[in-house]
Design a protein around this motif. Structure first.
Motif, PDB file in Angstrom:
ATOM      1  N   LEU A  15     -48.793 -14.068 -31.093  1.00 30.87           N
ATOM      2  CA  LEU A  15     -47.647 -13.523 -30.373  1.00 30.87           C
ATOM      3  C   LEU A  15     -46.533 -13.126 -31.340  1.00 30.87           C
ATOM      4  CD1 LEU A  15     -47.601 -15.929 -27.302  1.00 30.87           C
ATOM      5  CD2 LEU A  15     -47.977 -13.466 -27.240  1.00 30.87           C
ATOM      6  N   ARG A  16     -46.346 -13.925 -32.372  1.00 32.71           N
ATOM      7  CA  ARG A  16     -45.332 -13.570 -33.378  1.00 32.71           C
ATOM      8  C   ARG A  16     -45.733 -12.272 -34.080  1.00 32.71           C
ATOM      9  NH1 ARG A  16     -41.987 -17.167 -35.929  1.00 32.71           N
ATOM     10  NH2 ARG A  16     -42.744 -16.527 -37.974  1.00 32.71           N
ATOM     11  N   TYR A  17     -46.968 -12.189 -34.459  1.00 29.89           N
ATOM     12  CA  TYR A  17     -47.467 -10.982 -35.132  1.00 29.89           C
ATOM     13  C   TYR A  17     -47.298  -9.767 -34.225  1.00 29.89           C
ATOM     14  CZ  TYR A  17     -51.107  -7.721 -36.730  1.00 29.89           C
ATOM     15  OH  TYR A  17     -51.801  -6.620 -37.124  1.00 29.89           O
ATOM     16  N   ALA A  18     -47.709  -9.901 -32.972  1.00 34.15           N
ATOM     17  CA  ALA A  18     -47.616  -8.768 -32.040  1.00 34.15           C
ATOM     18  C   ALA A  18     -46.161  -8.399 -31.773  1.00 34.15           C
ATOM     19  CB  ALA A  18     -48.327  -9.116 -30.732  1.00 34.15           C
ATOM     20  N   THR A  19     -45.292  -9.389 -31.724  1.00 33.56           N
ATOM     21  CA  THR A  19     -43.875  -9.095 -31.491  1.00 33.56           C
ATOM     22  C   THR A  19     -43.282  -8.318 -32.657  1.00 33.56           C
ATOM     23  OG1 THR A  19     -43.660 -11.099 -30.163  1.00 33.56           O
ATOM     24  CG2 THR A  19     -41.631 -10.127 -30.981  1.00 33.56           C
ATOM     25  N   VAL A  20     -43.677  -8.679 -33.863  1.00 27.89           N
ATOM     26  CA  VAL A  20     -43.172  -7.950 -35.032  1.00 27.89           C
ATOM     27  C   VAL A  20     -43.700  -6.516 -35.033  1.00 27.89           C
ATOM     28  CG1 VAL A  20     -43.258  -7.828 -37.547  1.00 27.89           C
ATOM     29  CG2 VAL A  20     -42.832 -10.003 -36.434  1.00 27.89           C
ATOM     30  N   VAL A  21     -44.966  -6.353 -34.723  1.00 24.68           N
ATOM     31  CA  VAL A  21     -45.554  -5.013 -34.752  1.00 24.68           C
ATOM     32  C   VAL A  21     -44.959  -4.130 -33.655  1.00 24.68           C
ATOM     33  CG1 VAL A  21     -47.682  -3.734 -34.359  1.00 24.68           C
ATOM     34  CG2 VAL A  21     -47.694  -5.731 -35.844  1.00 24.68           C
TER      35      VAL A  21
END
Lengths: 174, 362
Positions: A15-21
Motif C-alpha cells: 500500500l505504501r508503494y502503491a500510494t507513492v506511485v
C-alpha cells in the motif's frame, strides 16, 4: 508461504508503494486490491517466482499505468494550476501542513510515468536497468523520464517561491 | 535546488498517506475463508462466547430479526462488545490508542488496535497508526522473514530495507496469530527494535473491547453471507478533547463469496459535501440526499438526530477505478437499486454511545 501469510506480511508495504506511485491513497487501495485478487487466483505461480513481492509490485505498477490509459479517455485533464484558476480549493484543516509541502504537491502533479520513475529510483532504490525492465522500456527512456521530472520539479519550486513572494491569493503561505 | 534527499523525504511523506488496508484485508480474507459452520449455529455460539468473555449480559446483544424463509438478506449480527484480549505493556513515549477494529462474518475473525502520536482519526486520509497490534483467529505462524524469539516462543520478523516499517508475528495462543506492525516512528527510533520490544511486552488484556455500535439491518439479496469490519475511532484535532460526538464509526461490507463485487461502506461522523445532481430524499425520517448511479458510486447522506452525518457508499467493482475483475456470481452483478439503498439506510441499527475512555490513552 501461503497467500494469506503474504498479505499479512506485505500488505502495508504494497500500500505504501502503491500510494507513492499513484499519489492517491484511495486509488492505491483500489489498485492493490485488484492486483491481490488476481494474485490470489494464481498464487501458486506467483509464489514460485524468485521474488513474489517484486512480481506483485510489477503488477501494481502495470495496473497503475494501464489504469491511467483507460481513465484518460474519460477524464478532462486539469493541472493543479488550472484547478486553482477555476476555483479556490476548499480549506481543509487536515491538509494545511501537507499543502505547504510544495515538493509533495509537485511530485503528485508529474505525469504518471515520470512519477513512477522517481518512485522506483528514490523510494524503491532501483537502478535504471531494473526500472527499465519493470516499465518495459529502454534505459535511455528511464533517464529521460527522470531528467524531465527533476527539471519540472526544479522549475515548479522556483516558480512557487516567486509566486509566494509576490503574494498570490492562491499561495498556501497566505 | 532539488536534492535526492528532498525527493526521498517527499516520497516518504506521500507513503505516510497509505491506507491501512483494514477493509481490503477483510475483503480478501472473506474470500479465502472456508465456511466453517452454518451461520445461525455459529452466530449463537460466537455471540455467547463473546458475551461470556466480555461479561456482558445476553440481553444487551443486538436483537435479532426473524430470519426470512429464503435467501437471507440480513447479515449476521455481531456481538456488541468484542473482546480484544491482548495489549502491549510497552509502547514508545507519546503514543496513544486511536483505533479499535473487529472483523466478523459468522463469527469474529480479526481484531485490530492502533496507536499513534495524538488522538486524531482522519477517516478521509486513513493514515496508518504508528503501531498496530493485529490479531487473527485460526492462523498458523507464517514462514516469512527471519525467526526471532518472543518470550521463549517462536516468532518471525520481517522488514523492508531502508523503510521505516517492520512486522513481528507470533502465536499468542494456539491458532491465534498476533502481529505487531511498526509503520513510522515519531520522532526517532529503530522500527525493528521497537517492534520486537512492543511484541515481547504484549500481555493478556481481559478488559479491552471493541464496542460495535452500528450494524446493518436489512441488505439486498445475496448479502446474507457477508464479512463486515467494524472500525471505531474519533475525529478530533490535536489538542481538542475527545467527546462522544467526535466518534467515527465505519462498517466495511464485503460479500464473502464475491468480494469485492459490491463494496458498501457506512461511515458515521465524517461529513461529505453534497455533489451536484444529488436528489433530495427522506431517509430515517429526516431530510437527506441521494446519488444513485448504476455505473459508478452511489451515496446516501443524512444527518442523524444527534447531528452526526451518516454516509453510505456502494461501489460496483467492475467500473470503479482499477477494479474490473469478472464477478463470480450473477446475484452480485448488479448495483443496488435506489429503493434498496434507502431501505438499507432506513434499517441501519444504531447502538448506544460507546465508551471512548480508551482513546488517547496508552
Amino acid at each position: 508461504v501461503s497467500f494469506d501469510d503474504f498479505v499479512t506480511a506485505r500488505l502495508p508495504a504494497l500500500l505504501r508503494y502503491a500510494t507513492v506511485v499513484t499519489c492517491d491513497p484511495h486509488l492505491a487501495e483500489d489498485i492493490v486490491q485488484e492486483v491481490l485478487l488476481r494474485v490470489q487466483q494464481r498464487w501458486s505461480r506467483v509464489a514460485a517466482a524468485d521474488q513474489p513481492e517484486a512480481y506483485v509490485k510489477r503488477m501494481v505498477l502495470n495496473e497503475f499505468l494501464s489504469w491511467r490509459r483507460r481513465r484518460a479517455a474519460r477524464e478532462v485533464p486539469l493541472s493543479l494550476g488550472r484547478l486553482d484558476q477555476v476555483s479556490r480549493a476548499t480549506p481543509d484543516p487536515g491538509t494545511v501542513v501537507d499543502e505547504r509541502d510544495e515538493l509533495v504537491r509537485h511530485i503528485a502533479a508529474l505525469p504518471p510515468r515520470q512519477r513512477a520513475v522517481l518512485a522506483l529510483r528514490y523510494f524503491e532504490g532501483l537502478d535504471d536497468a531494473e526500472i527499465a525492465a519493470l516499465m518495459h522500456c529502454r534505459q535511455i527512456t528511464v533517464r529521460s523520464h527522470c531528467s524531465r521530472a527533476l527539471a519540472t520539479l526544479r522549475a515548479a519550486l522556483n516558480s512557487t517561491t516567486t509566486t509566494a513572494l509576490g503574494g498570490s491569493p492562491w499561495s498556501p503561505t497566505k | 535546488m532539488v536534492t535526492d534527499e528532498m525527493i526521498r523525504a517527499a516520497l516518504e511523506r506521500i507513503a505516510e498517506r497509505a491506507p491501512d488496508g483494514v477493509g481490503l484485508r477483510a475483503g480478501l480474507a472473506g474470500r479465502a475463508r472456508l465456511r466453517r459452520q452454518r451461520r445461525t449455529i455459529v452466530l449463537a455460539g460466537g455471540a455467547a462466547a463473546a458475551t461470556v468473555a466480555a461479561g456482558v449480559p445476553a440481553a444487551t446483544l443486538w436483537p435479532r430479526r426473524k430470519a426470512p424463509a429464503v435467501a437471507p438478506s440480513e447479515p449476521a449480527q455481531p456481538p456488541n462488545r468484542i473482546p480484544l484480549r491482548w495489549r502491549p505493556a510497552w509502547l514508545p513515549d507519546g503514543l496513544v490508542e486511536l483505533r479499535r477494529s473487529a472483523s466478523f462474518d459468522d463469527e469474529v475473525t480479526e481484531w485490530l488496535r492502533g496507536w499513534g502520536p495524538h488522538p486524531t482519526y482522519d477517516r478521509g486520509r486513513k493514515g496508518l497508526p504508528a503501531v498496530v497490534l493485529w490479531m487473527a483467529r485460526d492462523r498458523d505462524l507464517p514462514k516469512i522473514g527471519r525467526p526471532v524469539s518472543i518470550n521463549g516462543g517462536p516468532g518471525r520478523i520481517h522488514n523492508d530495507a531502508g523503510a521505516p516499517e517492520c512486522g513481528v508475528l507470533w502465536l499468542g495462543a494456539p491458532g491465534q496469530l498476533l502481529t505487531v506492525s511498526v509503520t513510522k516512528m515519531p520522532p526517532t527510533g529503530d522500527p525493528e527494535e521497537i517492534g520486537l520490544r512492543v511484541a515481547r511486552s504484549v500481555v493478556a488484556d481481559p478488559l479491552a473491547v471493541c464496542e460495535v455500535t452500528v450494524a446493518f439491518g436489512w441488505l439486498p439479496p445475496g448479502y446474507g453471507d457477508t464479512q463486515q469490519t467494524f472500525d471505531l475511532g474519533v475525529s478530533v484535532k490535536p489538542g481538542e478533547p475527545v467527546t462522544p460526538a467526535a466518534r467515527v464509526e465505519s462498517v466495511f461490507l464485503r460479500p464473502a463469496n464475491a468480494a469485492p463485487a459490491a463494496l458498501a461502506t457506512l461511515t458515521i461522523g465524517v461529513d461529505r459535501p453534497r455533489p451536484e445532481g444529488a436528489q433530495d430524499v427522506t431517509v430515517r425520517g429526516r431530510p437527506g440526499w441521494l446519488v444513485w448511479n448504476e455505473q459508478d458510486e452511489s451515496v446516501v447522506y443524512v444527518r442523524l438526530d444527534d447531528g452526526r452525518p451518516l454516509v453510505l457508499t456502494v461501489e460496483v467493482a467492475q467500473i470503479h477505478g482499477a477494479v474490473h475483475m469478472p464477478l463470480p456470481s450473477d446475484r452480485n452483478r448488479r448495483a443496488w437499486t435506489r429503493d434498496e439503498l434507502l431501505r438499507v439506510v432506513d434499517e441501519i441499527r444504531l447502538g448506544p454511545v460507546p465508551d471512548l475512555s480508551w482513546v488517547g490513552r496508552r
